[in-house]
Design a protein around this motif. Structure first.
Motif, PDB file in Angstrom:
ATOM      1  N   PHE A 116      10.378   2.626  -0.976  1.00  7.12           N
ATOM      2  CA  PHE A 116      10.202   2.262  -1.954  1.00  7.12           C
ATOM      3  C   PHE A 116      10.710   1.401  -3.078  1.00  7.12           C
ATOM      4  O   PHE A 116      11.309   2.042  -3.224  1.00  7.12           O
ATOM      5  CB  PHE A 116       8.886   3.018  -2.856  1.00  7.12           C
ATOM      6  CG  PHE A 116       7.851   3.719  -2.440  1.00  7.12           C
ATOM      7  CD1 PHE A 116       6.375   3.071  -2.672  1.00  7.12           C
ATOM      8  CD2 PHE A 116       8.045   5.418  -2.155  1.00  7.12           C
ATOM      9  CE1 PHE A 116       5.874   3.635  -1.691  1.00  7.12           C
ATOM     10  CE2 PHE A 116       6.509   5.717  -1.552  1.00  7.12           C
ATOM     11  CZ  PHE A 116       5.230   4.974  -1.225  1.00  7.12           C
ATOM     12  N   HIS A 118      11.065  -1.477  -6.391  1.00  7.91           N
ATOM     13  CA  HIS A 118       9.853  -1.947  -7.214  1.00  7.91           C
ATOM     14  C   HIS A 118      10.501  -2.521  -8.568  1.00  7.91           C
ATOM     15  O   HIS A 118      11.767  -2.295  -9.024  1.00  7.91           O
ATOM     16  CB  HIS A 118       9.534  -0.651  -8.319  1.00  7.91           C
ATOM     17  CG  HIS A 118       9.353   1.021  -8.118  1.00  7.91           C
ATOM     18  ND1 HIS A 118      10.003   1.873  -7.430  1.00  7.91           N
ATOM     19  CD2 HIS A 118       8.480   1.460  -7.803  1.00  7.91           C
ATOM     20  CE1 HIS A 118       8.952   2.758  -6.908  1.00  7.91           C
ATOM     21  NE2 HIS A 118       8.211   2.678  -7.531  1.00  7.91           N
ATOM     22  N   ILE A 264       1.219   2.205 -12.465  1.00  4.47           N
ATOM     23  CA  ILE A 264       0.771   2.233 -10.934  1.00  4.47           C
ATOM     24  C   ILE A 264      -0.758   1.354 -10.797  1.00  4.47           C
ATOM     25  O   ILE A 264      -0.595   0.192 -11.893  1.00  4.47           O
ATOM     26  CB  ILE A 264       0.754   3.496 -10.144  1.00  4.47           C
ATOM     27  CG1 ILE A 264       2.137   4.063 -10.635  1.00  4.47           C
ATOM     28  CG2 ILE A 264       0.213   2.599  -8.587  1.00  4.47           C
ATOM     29  CD1 ILE A 264       2.079   5.540  -9.396  1.00  4.47           C
ATOM     30  N   GLY A 265      -1.488   1.879 -10.806  1.00  2.01           N
ATOM     31  CA  GLY A 265      -2.732   1.267 -11.187  1.00  2.01           C
ATOM     32  C   GLY A 265      -3.898   1.994 -12.152  1.00  2.01           C
ATOM     33  O   GLY A 265      -5.203   2.045 -12.929  1.00  2.01           O
ATOM     34  N   GLY A 328       3.144  -5.944  -8.300  1.00  2.00           N
ATOM     35  CA  GLY A 328       2.526  -5.180  -7.520  1.00  2.00           C
ATOM     36  C   GLY A 328       3.354  -3.740  -8.381  1.00  2.00           C
ATOM     37  O   GLY A 328       4.524  -4.216  -8.609  1.00  2.00           O
ATOM     38  N   HIS A 329       3.091  -2.158  -8.541  1.00  2.00           N
ATOM     39  CA  HIS A 329       3.780  -1.349  -8.718  1.00  2.00           C
ATOM     40  C   HIS A 329       5.267  -1.538  -7.676  1.00  2.00           C
ATOM     41  O   HIS A 329       6.490  -1.175  -8.491  1.00  2.00           O
ATOM     42  CB  HIS A 329       2.707  -0.209  -8.482  1.00  2.00           C
ATOM     43  CG  HIS A 329       3.865   0.998  -8.421  1.00  2.00           C
ATOM     44  ND1 HIS A 329       4.352   1.921 -10.330  1.00  2.00           N
ATOM     45  CD2 HIS A 329       4.483   1.814  -8.366  1.00  2.00           C
ATOM     46  CE1 HIS A 329       4.984   2.047 -10.319  1.00  2.00           C
ATOM     47  NE2 HIS A 329       5.371   2.800  -8.921  1.00  2.00           N
ATOM     48  N   SER A 330       4.924  -1.442  -6.363  1.00  2.00           N
ATOM     49  CA  SER A 330       6.376  -1.583  -5.607  1.00  2.00           C
ATOM     50  C   SER A 330       6.272  -2.288  -5.039  1.00  2.00           C
ATOM     51  O   SER A 330       4.780  -3.271  -4.848  1.00  2.00           O
ATOM     52  CB  SER A 330       7.101   0.077  -4.888  1.00  2.00           C
ATOM     53  OG  SER A 330       5.564   0.133  -4.244  1.00  2.00           O
ATOM     54  N   ASP A 333       2.586  -2.356  -2.605  1.00  2.00           N
ATOM     55  CA  ASP A 333       0.854  -2.489  -3.483  1.00  2.00           C
ATOM     56  C   ASP A 333       0.853  -3.787  -3.167  1.00  2.00           C
ATOM     57  O   ASP A 333       1.092  -4.446  -3.821  1.00  2.00           O
ATOM     58  CB  ASP A 333       1.668  -2.008  -4.891  1.00  2.00           C
ATOM     59  CG  ASP A 333       0.524  -2.450  -6.316  1.00  2.00           C
ATOM     60  OD1 ASP A 333      -0.688  -2.243  -5.026  1.00  2.00           O
ATOM     61  OD2 ASP A 333       1.165  -2.524  -7.215  1.00  2.00           O
ATOM     62  N   ASP A 335      -1.100  -4.924  -4.856  1.00  2.00           N
ATOM     63  CA  ASP A 335      -2.239  -5.343  -6.497  1.00  2.00           C
ATOM     64  C   ASP A 335      -3.047  -6.019  -6.394  1.00  2.00           C
ATOM     65  O   ASP A 335      -3.683  -6.783  -7.224  1.00  2.00           O
ATOM     66  CB  ASP A 335      -0.336  -6.261  -6.907  1.00  2.00           C
ATOM     67  CG  ASP A 335      -0.936  -7.042  -8.829  1.00  2.00           C
ATOM     68  OD1 ASP A 335      -1.340  -6.064  -9.259  1.00  2.00           O
ATOM     69  OD2 ASP A 335      -0.254  -7.698  -8.797  1.00  2.00           O
TER      70      ASP A 335
END
Length: 432
Positions: A116, A118, A264-265, A328-330, A333, A335
């Motif tokens: 991951f 970020h 995150i979401g 996005g978060h990572s 993601d 998004d």
């Protein structure tokens, strides 16, 4: 002497959220039931006179958005918040952070990075606004979104990129990766993959500074620690425990909340009973400040005072920086959960664009000079990628290093001998 954070001067300042629905001229003070950012619920509008009366009646110690900066600017600082040299340093650091993360995205999708990753796009004003005020001996404790914090603290782009590539020339010899940047030379005490994990480490680093100064009598040890973490961390037990400990012992630490509104979401508004994180500071007897995290100059003014307080031995500060991540978060993601209107609103408030405009409008720099910095950063990152790509991978023998205290990697027995020297050590097990 009263400072910008002293309770009598700034108690119960109105909280003015930075959101698409809060761009009104009257100052606002949220009611007890009012929510936080981007809310469409009705807020209580106060005239200037009623606000003054409210301040006089209040005995609380909740501190304001960037009203601190506004008042400080009007009374004690010149019309320009920075010199040309400072402005160019801030601009270069922010451009480096943004361009580095954009390059990371390219390399990730080309298969040069794994796991991951970020990215920090959109939040550069916080890293630059705080870390560029530190001394080399001051410490920074980061999160899994740590690349830009490392760069701001002075870790070379080559070392950060190589770490992301998993190469031996990385700042952790390729064993840390994206979420675990570390450099003892630069007093970057790590990125941490689990939320809240770094806050106790940062509190310990601040305790070490105080202990060295007060117990070991190292008079020149005025080192400060910055603990960075996100809004999602602020409902974690470690956060509250460390605020209590830092306030109790007046530790030289600044708790910096990078509130990008989403864990995150999960929307920040849905995840916490009181989304105004900065209010948690006064509950523990320390100043709590909310600042526009998309404006590096406002962040820098608040950071100056918070760091100076810690260095003077006046204890910790909780600073909530309202910001927004542009990706996005990572990188894994897509998004798809955030509203496009919300994303567009914050994209229009790009902190780098805002600083560039400020520099040009105040005759601190020109387009040509700023473009030269952009070109310099592009060349620096091309060199970093080339260096990382050509660097060697760690040997298999490095796998067990740094697992135990001894250099052979298997631990030391009660008899003081290396466990691996015991003939029975590997009995019944496969050899590495």
């Amino acid at each position: 002497m009263a400072t910008a954070f002293s309770v009598p001067k700034f108690a119960a300042q109105p909280f003015n959220p930075i959101s698409p629905t809060s761009q009104q001229k009257p100052l606002i003070f949220p009611t007890a039931a009012s929510p936080f950012l981007g809310s469409t619920r009705k807020l209580l509008h106060l005239s200037s006179s009623s606000q003054l009366n409210l301040r006089r009646r209040s005995s609380g110690s909740v501190f304001a958005v960037s009203d601190i900066v506004k008042e400080k600017k009007s009374t004690s600082i010149p019309s320009l918040l920075i010199t040309k040299e400072e402005g160019l340093e801030l601009y270069e650091d922010m451009v480096l952070g943004r361009a580095f993360e954009d390059m990371c995205a390219q390399m990730y999708y080309r298969g040069k990075m794994f796991g991951f990753v970020h990215l920090y796009n959109g939040q550069e004003a916080i890293s630059t606004g705080f870390i560029k005020l530190l001394k080399q001996q001051d410490s920074v404790v980061s999160t899994y979104r740590d690349h830009v914090h490392a760069l701001s603290k002075g870790v070379p782009a080559r070392a950060v990129m190589s770490e992301l590539f998993g190469k031996t020339t990385g700042c952790c010899r390729g064993q840390g990766g994206s979420m675990h940047m570390f450099s003892s030379e630069h007093n970057l005490i790590g990125g941490f993959a689990f939320i809240g994990e770094g806050i106790p480490v940062a509190t310990g680093a601040a305790f070490s500074s105080k202990y060295r100064r007060e117990v070991l009598k190292e008079a020149d040890c005025d080192h400060v620690t910055l603990a960075f973490f996100g809004d999602g961390t602020c409902n974690n037990g470690q956060f509250f425990e460390c605020l209590n400990m830092a306030a109790l012992w007046k530790l030289p630490i600044v708790f910096v909340v990078e509130n990008n509104l989403w864990a995150i979401g999960m929307s920040h508004l849905r995840a916490t009973s009181d989304p105004q994180i900065y209010k948690k500071g006064p509950a523990f007897g320390m100043p709590g400040v909310h600042v526009d995290g998309m404006d590096v100059l406002k962040v820098r003014e608040v950071a100056k005072e918070a760091i100076a307080r810690a260095r003077r031995g006046e204890g910790p500060t909780l600073v909530e920086c309202e910001t927004y991540r542009f990706r996005g978060h990572s990188l894994a993601d897509p998004d798809e959960l955030r509203d496009p209107t919300e994303k567009a609103h914050y994209a229009a408030r790009d902190p780098i664009t805002a600083l560039k405009k400020y520099l040009i409008e105040n005759n601190l720099s020109g387009e040509a000079e700023l473009k030269a910095i952009d070109k310099k950063i592009d060349e620096l990152l091309e060199d970093a990628v080339e260096f990382a790509d050509e660097s060697p991978l760690p040997p298999r023998s490095q796998l067990l290093e740094n697992v135990f205290a001894d250099p052979k990697g298997f631990g030391i027995g009660p008899d003081g001998r290396y466990r691996c020297e015991d003939p029975k050590f590997t009995e019944g097990t496969a050899h590495v």
